[in-house]
Design an enzyme around this catalytic site. Structure first.
Site: not given
Length: 194
Positions: A92-94, A178
């Protein structure tokens, strides 16, 4: 001034700021040296658990995640974090891109803010150390919230202070999305057992 001229100026300024902080972008098809990353990690990881030599950064997120899997497994074992959870956060982050930099200044695979990275004692520009910092921070948040994954994820995204002041996931739309999205990925990775 034409829009493309303005954009060139903005991109030039971004590159200037990145160079001041030592941020190097890795383009698709470029190679990341694990040897350099290992030297900077000062032997914290077992060499045999890491991909050898230089590894090309694949185009697809799934392939990129596979590149980091041996490191992820090692770190999750060390810090007691479920690899499925750490993988969901990294995706999800990168999307597994070591060169990811957010508009807020978060850096790398686990999108660590520079201050958080300093507090964790890691270089956020080094992919192995970035991953280590993210897993370590996740472990800290899980411990802080008694294993409550949703609170830990909310703290990872919005900060522990906000989670503490709201007694749970704060009413911040971005943080609520998120948590929902990372939890969906987490369930996907662990076969729907969550």
């Amino acid at each position: 001034m034409r829009p493309e001229g303005c954009m060139d100026g903005v991109l030039s300024r971004i590159r200037e700021i990145e160079s001041r902080f030592g941020i190097e972008r890795v383009q698709r098809g470029e190679v990341v040296s694990f040897d350099r990353a290992l030297k900077e990690a000062e032997g914290d990881l077992e060499d045999e658990s890491l991909p050898g030599g230089d590894v090309e950064i694949p185009e697809s997120a799934q392939e990129r995640l596979k590149v980091w899997e041996p490191v992820l497994q090692e770190l999750c074992g060390r810090y007691g974090v479920d690899p499925d959870l750490a993988r969901a956060v990294m995706y999800h982050e990168s999307g597994g891109r070591p060169d990811a930099v957010s508009s807020a200044g978060a850096i790398g695979l686990m999108q660590l803010m520079p201050g958080t990275a300093r507090a964790l004692g890691v270089d956020p520009r080094d992919p192995v150390r970035n991953l280590e910092g993210g897993v370590k921070y996740l472990a800290q948040m899980l411990a802080r919230y008694g294993g409550d994954v949703e609170k830990a994820l909310a703290a990872y995204n919005a900060g522990a202070g906000r989670v503490d002041s709201h007694g749970g996931v704060p009413p911040i739309p971005e943080t609520q999305r998120y948590v929902k999205n990372v939890m969906a990925l987490y369930r996907k990775y662990d076969g729907g057992n969550r």
